[in-house]
Design a protein around this motif. Structure first.
Motif, PDB file in Angstrom:
ATOM      1  N   MET A   1       0.834  -1.211   0.000  1.00 51.77           N
ATOM      2  CA  MET A   1       0.000   0.000   0.000  1.00 51.77           C
ATOM      3  C   MET A   1       0.867   1.259   0.000  1.00 51.77           C
ATOM      4  SD  MET A   1      -3.355  -0.218   0.236  1.00 51.77           S
ATOM      5  CE  MET A   1      -4.577  -1.510   0.438  1.00 51.77           C
ATOM      6  N   LEU A   2       0.447   2.224  -0.771  1.00 52.06           N
ATOM      7  CA  LEU A   2       1.245   3.433  -0.920  1.00 52.06           C
ATOM      8  C   LEU A   2       1.038   4.377   0.266  1.00 52.06           C
ATOM      9  CD1 LEU A   2       0.195   3.938  -4.613  1.00 52.06           C
ATOM     10  CD2 LEU A   2       2.500   3.352  -3.850  1.00 52.06           C
TER      11      LEU A   2
ATOM     12  N   ALA B   1     -11.478   6.542   1.227  1.00 53.77           N
ATOM     13  CA  ALA B   1     -10.372   7.039   0.396  1.00 53.77           C
ATOM     14  C   ALA B   1      -9.080   6.993   1.207  1.00 53.77           C
ATOM     15  CB  ALA B   1     -10.651   8.455  -0.076  1.00 53.77           C
ATOM     16  N   ASP B   2      -8.065   6.330   0.658  1.00 52.96           N
ATOM     17  CA  ASP B   2      -6.757   6.309   1.311  1.00 52.96           C
ATOM     18  C   ASP B   2      -5.887   7.458   0.837  1.00 52.96           C
ATOM     19  OD1 ASP B   2      -7.114   4.160   2.998  1.00 52.96           O
ATOM     20  OD2 ASP B   2      -6.556   2.693   1.469  1.00 52.96           O
ATOM     21  N   CYS B   3      -6.255   8.054  -0.293  1.00 60.86           N
ATOM     22  CA  CYS B   3      -5.520   9.212  -0.801  1.00 60.86           C
ATOM     23  C   CYS B   3      -6.525  10.107  -1.512  1.00 60.86           C
ATOM     24  CB  CYS B   3      -4.436   8.748  -1.770  1.00 60.86           C
ATOM     25  SG  CYS B   3      -3.500  10.102  -2.514  1.00 60.86           S
TER      26      CYS B   3
ATOM     27  N   MET C   1      -4.220   8.962   8.962  1.00 65.95           N
ATOM     28  CA  MET C   1      -4.688   8.140   7.838  1.00 65.95           C
ATOM     29  C   MET C   1      -3.914   6.837   7.675  1.00 65.95           C
ATOM     30  SD  MET C   1      -5.795  11.141   5.208  1.00 65.95           S
ATOM     31  CE  MET C   1      -5.998  10.174   3.728  1.00 65.95           C
ATOM     32  N   GLY C   2      -2.637   6.856   8.090  1.00 64.64           N
ATOM     33  CA  GLY C   2      -1.850   5.623   8.015  1.00 64.64           C
ATOM     34  C   GLY C   2      -2.450   4.520   8.879  1.00 64.64           C
ATOM     35  N   GLU C   3      -3.127   4.913   9.950  1.00 63.58           N
ATOM     36  CA  GLU C   3      -3.645   3.935  10.924  1.00 63.58           C
ATOM     37  C   GLU C   3      -4.765   3.076  10.342  1.00 63.58           C
ATOM     38  OE1 GLU C   3      -3.645   4.151  14.712  1.00 63.58           O
ATOM     39  OE2 GLU C   3      -1.844   5.404  14.748  1.00 63.58           O
ATOM     40  N   PHE C   4      -5.504   3.650   9.394  1.00 59.31           N
ATOM     41  CA  PHE C   4      -6.621   2.861   8.861  1.00 59.31           C
ATOM     42  C   PHE C   4      -6.506   2.635   7.361  1.00 59.31           C
ATOM     43  CE2 PHE C   4      -8.341   7.188   9.924  1.00 59.31           C
ATOM     44  CZ  PHE C   4      -8.394   7.690   8.634  1.00 59.31           C
ATOM     45  N   ARG C   5      -5.314   2.831   6.836  1.00 57.67           N
ATOM     46  CA  ARG C   5      -5.136   2.612   5.395  1.00 57.67           C
ATOM     47  C   ARG C   5      -5.552   1.180   5.030  1.00 57.67           C
ATOM     48  NH1 ARG C   5       0.498   2.922   4.521  1.00 57.67           N
ATOM     49  NH2 ARG C   5       0.331   5.047   5.250  1.00 57.67           N
TER      50      ARG C   5
END
Ligand code: GLA
Ligand code: ZN
Length: 662
Positions: A1-2, A338-340, A385-389
């Motif tokens: 994952m980016l 949305a991750d990004c 956001m990294g925590e739930f990517r």
């Protein structure tokens, strides 16, 4: 994952090169980590056949890279240059009246043209090889909003032959096609596939079976147009990601199929809507459902490739987002998967059709209100956001969403205002109002993770789907089927073996022997003490065969007719809704189903606030969104801890973030 959370759509070719470094610095200061570039830049990449100019793009990529901004490259196939069209006018698409579109705008190409594809292959081979080893390039977007602008297209000789070949693959022999379509009606029997027309302009109407296959063909054609691009990218850039920017409830393509070969889906989210349309801003629930659909296409988190960053407009402008709204909509996108988030666009352009589709920066290029607001939002969201990517919502209820049901009802909507997507939205809205999360699923998905499945308008029915529904319910599931279930087979031909809704009648404990298209009236509905309930557009006249009636029509000649029913089967229950419920009836039904299926609202006393959950590794994250212009108080349920700076009421067009340890 980016590990990238925010970005912008950037068009360096629209601006002098000595401006690029200022842009890169401003992007870094704002917290952006990625740009999408070049999806319309064909003439700058290949100004003449076989003459490639990648230098300018490499300089832009490397400069941005120096400031920590990675690149996603778009394949510029939506904009065939004038030099291709001049030499090969037949790459231009033809509409249903036989008119060739003119050069100009974008997406003027025919999707089946071999000539056009060969030009695209040459450019993509060179383009992908050029950037495969560039450390700042992470991946590709295929074309841009595939299917957009393809309405009513393309009826050129190449597409007609492609349609006929597609039919041969599907039916094998023309006799089989004649039999399954029922071409005996109005003497449309064919001797060969070459006689079958595209549904071009005629004096009455084409066969519903032909029309449905045309929609399927068109969708497959566009998926194929994407696939040859994906094949080239995978071959030349095996370490890069591939995505595409989808358009929510856009209906010309089967989005499940378009999504299939991609690493992940991206979506374009424009809450104030598109140019020229007199449509008002979309409701918070409509925005939410489009995001949930994007998550549902691959049952996976996604990117926003174009998130609104200012007033929208081509010739007519939308409303200017009020302070907080851009930020609120961004938070909603993140909350729903949305991750990004990539903002469209970096800077408002001075030239071309989209001069008034505003970017983060105004025409002047000086950071203003929008830059400041989004920068602040990025600083709030990015750290968590990294925590739930990659994490999904954990929804226990789902809506079965199916493109072919929509297409067949577009061909024959029954009621002039019946619209599959709007009816789906009526059910979605009711659960949204209760803050009960739903997923969107295709009929192919495993039903067993869900306690409740709502399957509106399963107009085209197969024995396999009937069986799947029955075993889901018998195994303990709660299922809702609705008006116009089981009317037709997949050839868009009416089923005749039984009364409606066919074999599902056993599961539902009822039979439909009559119906009424409510052209000019709504029917009042009674369900216990509830008020304001009505049946709209359609009413099935139901004979109970074991089911219990929950709600009845309370006026007219079929007064007392059951309109919502429930039937126990095995360990589960199957409900039927013989109409399109109005909002109040849908809400009453949702409350019944939430209780019946044991679904947990994310927050009970939310006072119109939208509450959304992302599940982290150890903690859940709750977003509380205020879509209104007034501040709202919110008392977090036990165990919810506000993130730092997240205390107090929810401001107008604001949001709050909480965590809950699991
Ligand atoms: C779409 C397209 C963009 C741009 C915007 C604004 O979402 O993908 O290229 O045209 O609309 O119109
Ligand atoms: Zn064509």
């Amino acid at each position: 994952m980016l590990d990238i959370q925010f970005g912008a759509d950037y068009y360096p070719e629209h601006w002098p090169e000595d401006r690029w470094e200022t842009d890169a610095k401003l992007m870094r200061e704002m917290g952006l980590g990625v740009v999408r570039m070049a999806e319309f830049a064909w003439t700058r990449l290949e100004p003449r056949e076989g003459e490639f100019h990648f230098d300018w793009l490499r300089r832009a990529i490397n400069l941005l890279g120096k400031y920590g901004v990675k690149t996603v490259l778009g394949t510029p196939t939506p904009t065939p240059p004038a030099w291709i069209v001049e030499n090969h006018p037949d790459v231009l698409a033809v509409n249903s009246r036989g008119m060739r579109v003119s050069f100009g705008g974008r997406h003027h190409n025919c999707q089946s043209s071999r000539v056009y594809r060969s030009h695209a292959v040459r450019l993509l081979e060179a383009f992908t090889k050029e950037f495969r080893d560039n450390p700042h390039v992470i991946g590709w977007q295929t074309d841009n909003e595939l299917g957009n602008s393809h309405d009513d297209l393309c009826h050129c000789p190449s597409c007609r032959t492609a349609f006929q070949d597609w039919l041969r693959d599907r039916y094998g022999t023309v006799e089989e096609l004649n039999r399954r379509w029922g071409t005996v009606f109005w003497s449309q029997e064919y001797d060969s596939f070459r006689q079958v027309p595209t549904p071009a302009w005629n004096v009455t109407a084409h066969s519903p079976s032909l029309l449905l296959d045309w929609k399927r063909f068109h969708s497959d054609l566009v998926c194929g147009f994407q696939q040859f691009q994906i094949d080239i990218i995978r071959k030349n850039c095996p370490s890069h990601i591939i995505t595409h920017n989808f358009m929510g409830f856009f209906d010309l393509l089967d989005y499940y199929k378009l999504a299939e070969p991609l690493d992940f889906v991206s979506h374009d989210q424009y809450p104030t809507g598109f140019f020229d349309n007199p449509q008002p801003g979309k409701t918070p629930s409509a925005l939410a459902s489009s995001l949930d659909l994007m998550r549902g296409l691959k049952n996976k988190t996604f990117w926003i490739m174009e998130q609104q960053s200012g007033p929208t407009g081509w010739t007519i402008l939308g409303r200017t987002p009020e302070p907080g709204q851009l930020s609120l909509w961004t938070a909603q996108s993140v909350a729903r998967g949305a991750d990004c988030v990539v903002f469209f666009r970096w800077r408002t352009c001075a030239v071309g059709t989209e001069q008034y589709w505003h970017g983060i920066l105004p025409h002047s290029g000086r950071p203003g209100r929008r830059y400041g607001e989004l920068k602040e939002t990025i600083s709030r969201l990015k750290p968590v956001m990294g925590e739930f990517r990659g994490a999904l919502s954990g929804a226990e209820g789902a809506i079965l969403y199916d493109y072919e049901q929509n297409w067949s009802l577009e061909i024959q909507p029954h009621h002039p205002e019946l619209d599959y997507i709007k009816q789906v939205q009526v059910y979605y809205d009711a659960f949204h109002a209760r803050n009960v999360p739903l997923d969107f699923i295709s009929g192919d998905r495993d039903f067993s993770p869900y306690k409740l499945i709502i399957a509106p308008l399963i107009y085209l029915m197969t024995p396999e789907l009937e069986d799947k529904f029955a075993s889901y319910v018998k195994g303990g599931g709660r299922l809702v089927l609705t008006m116009r279930t089981g009317v037709k087979n997949n050839d868009n031909v009416c089923l005749t073996e039984r009364e409606l809704p066919g074999r599902s009648g056993d599961l539902l404990g009822l039979e439909i022997t009559d119906y009424d298209c409510l052209r000019d009236i709504n029917r009042a509905v009674s369900w216990a003490e509830a008020t304001g309930l009505s049946a709209e557009k359609w009413c099935d006249i139901i004979t109970l065969r074991g089911a219990e009636s929950l709600a009845e029509i309370s006026d007219g000649w079929y007064r007392g007719n059951p309109v919502v029913t429930v039937n126990g089967a095995g360990k589960g229950k199957a409900c039927y809704v013989g109409t399109e419920p109005n909002g109040a009836l849908a809400l009453k039904l949702a409350d019944y189903l939430i209780g019946e299926a044991g679904l947990e609202p994310l927050a009970r006393q939310a006072d119109g606030l939208e509450v959304i959950r992302r599940r982290g590794a150890e903690r859940d994250y709750y977003f509380v969104l205020n879509h209104g212009p007034e501040e709202k108080g919110f008392t977090p349920p036990a165990g919810w801890e506000p993130l730092s700076r997240e205390n107090g009421a929810v401001p107008p067009y604001g949001f709050r973030l909480f965590t809950l340890r699991r």
